[in-house]
Design a protein around this motif. Sequence first.
Motif, mmCIF file in Angstrom:
data_model
loop_
_atom_site.group_PDB
_atom_site.id
_atom_site.type_symbol
_atom_site.label_atom_id
_atom_site.label_comp_id
_atom_site.label_asym_id
_atom_site.label_seq_id
_atom_site.Cartn_x
_atom_site.Cartn_y
_atom_site.Cartn_z
ATOM 1 N N UNK A 1 26.773 -40.853 23.194
ATOM 2 C CA UNK A 1 26.229 -40.883 21.903
ATOM 3 C C UNK A 1 25.057 -41.547 22.461
ATOM 4 N N UNK A 2 23.753 -40.789 22.099
ATOM 5 C CA UNK A 2 22.472 -40.781 22.403
ATOM 6 C C UNK A 2 22.316 -42.379 21.182
ATOM 7 N N UNK A 57 9.157 -48.092 20.747
ATOM 8 C CA UNK A 57 8.969 -46.954 21.779
ATOM 9 C C UNK A 57 9.651 -47.892 23.122
ATOM 10 N N UNK A 58 9.378 -49.263 23.185
ATOM 11 C CA UNK A 58 9.219 -49.831 23.466
ATOM 12 C C UNK A 58 10.721 -51.194 23.962
ATOM 13 N N UNK A 59 11.085 -51.281 22.632
ATOM 14 C CA UNK A 59 12.060 -52.454 22.453
ATOM 15 C C UNK A 59 13.338 -51.816 21.473
ATOM 16 N N UNK A 60 13.399 -50.285 21.078
ATOM 17 C CA UNK A 60 14.044 -49.723 20.609
ATOM 18 C C UNK A 60 14.817 -48.785 22.328
ATOM 19 N N UNK A 61 13.299 -48.840 23.199
ATOM 20 C CA UNK A 61 14.362 -47.415 23.811
ATOM 21 C C UNK A 61 15.118 -46.595 23.519
ATOM 22 N N UNK A 62 14.567 -45.515 22.537
ATOM 23 C CA UNK A 62 15.725 -44.226 22.541
ATOM 24 C C UNK A 62 15.949 -42.832 23.115
ATOM 25 N N UNK A 63 17.254 -42.199 23.137
ATOM 26 C CA UNK A 63 16.840 -41.214 24.403
ATOM 27 C C UNK A 63 16.598 -40.446 24.449
ATOM 28 N N UNK A 102 7.662 -42.348 29.248
ATOM 29 C CA UNK A 102 8.710 -43.276 29.438
ATOM 30 C C UNK A 102 10.265 -42.681 29.162
ATOM 31 N N UNK A 103 10.243 -40.642 30.341
ATOM 32 C CA UNK A 103 11.066 -40.161 30.282
ATOM 33 C C UNK A 103 12.221 -40.224 28.527
#
Length: 308
Positions: A1-2, A57-63, A102-103
Motif C-alpha cells: 500500500x502506498x 510534503x514533510x508532514x505527510x511524506x507521501x510515496x 524528497x524522492x
Amino acid sequence: MARILIAGASGLLGINLALETMREHEVVGVDRGKLQTAPFRVIKADILKTTEIDSILDSIQPDWFINCAALANLEKCEEDPIQAKMLTTDLPGELAAACAKRSIRFLHLSTDSIFDGTKEGFYTEEDEPNPPGIYSQTKLDGEKVVQQANPQAIIARVNFYGWSLGAKRSLGEFFVNNLSVGKNVNGFTDVIFCPMWVNHLSRLLVKMLEKDLHGLYHAVGAQPMNKYQFGLEVARKFGLRESLIAPQSVESSGLTAKRSHNLWLSIHKLSTDLGGEIPAFSTGLDGFYTQFQQGYPQKIRSYQQPDA
Ligand SMILES: NC(=O)c1ccc[n+]([C@@H]2O[C@H](COP(=O)([O-])OP(=O)(O)OC[C@H]3O[C@@H](n4cnc5c(N)ncnc54)[C@H](OP(=O)(O)O)[C@@H]3O)[C@@H](O)[C@H]2O)c1
C-alpha cells in the motif's frame, strides 16, 4: 500500500481518483476548502504557497504525489493568462522540484489539446506539439518545466469524462443534464477526441506509478470519435432523445479559445508499457451509467460545503 497525495482533490479527476484509489492505497487530498465530508483525509491548504507545500510534503511524506490542480477551463485561461501560467506552468514545476528533492514520485496531468489537430490520423508522443491557445500553451510549458525539474516524473496527456462535484465539469454530464430536461444542444462534428471514463483513467494512473514508469505518455480512451458521436452514445446509453443533439461545427460555436479538430492520440506506448489493453469506450460508458443508477453523482456532491 502506498501513501498518495492528491492536489486538486475537489476537481473532476481529483475526487474520482481519490475515491477509486482509496480502496487499495492510503489517500490524502489537498483542497482549498470545498471538501467537507469526503471519506478520505483532506488537508485544507493553498498550494500556490510554496511554504505550505513544503510543510505538507514533510508532514505527510507521501510515496506518490498526483497533481490534479489546474486552471482547466479553456475560456477562463484566455481571460486570465497570468493565473493560467501560475497554476498550470509555474506551480507544477515547483511541485515537481519539491518532490524530486524528497524522492517522492510525481505524476503530472497534461492534455491532448497541446496538438493543433492538423495531422491526419493519430498523434504519438513523438509528434511535435503546437498549442492553439493559452490553456494548451501553459499545459505544454508545464510539461517542460516538470520534465526539467524532475526527470523521473510521469507526464500523462489525458481526456476524460465522469461525474463532478459541480455537476457540469465534463462533457458526459453536459449531455446527460441537458437531454434529461429536454433541452436542445449542439454536438461538434469536427472535433475528434478519445474520451476515457475518469475511473478507468484513475486506475491506469495508479498502475503507471505501481509499474514505476516515467516520462511522457498519452493516456486517453481507446476509441476516437467526434463530440457529436459521443453525445449520441451517451443519449443511447441513458435512454435520452438523440434528436435533441444537433450536429454543428465548432467554428460556429462562438467559443473564444481555439479548438483543435483532431485530437486522436495513440495509446500504443501506454498499453505496451503497462502490458495490457486499455479499457474499451463501451465499458467506460457502462460504468458512467451504472454510477448514475446507483446515485454516485449525488453522493460525491454531498461531500462539499453546502455553499460551495
Ligand atoms: N477534464 C478533461 O477532460 C481534461 C482534459 C485534458 C487535461 N485535463 C487535465 O487534467 C487535470 C485535472 O482536470 P479536471 O478536469 O479534474 O479539472 P477541474 O475539475 O477544473 O479541477 C481543477 C482543480 O484545481 C483546483 N484549483 C483551481 N484553481 C486553484 C487555485 N488557485 N489554487 C488551488 N487549487 C486550484 C480546483 O480547486 P477548486 O475546486 O477549489 O476550484 C480543482 O480541485 C488538469 O491538469 C487538466 O488540465 C483535463
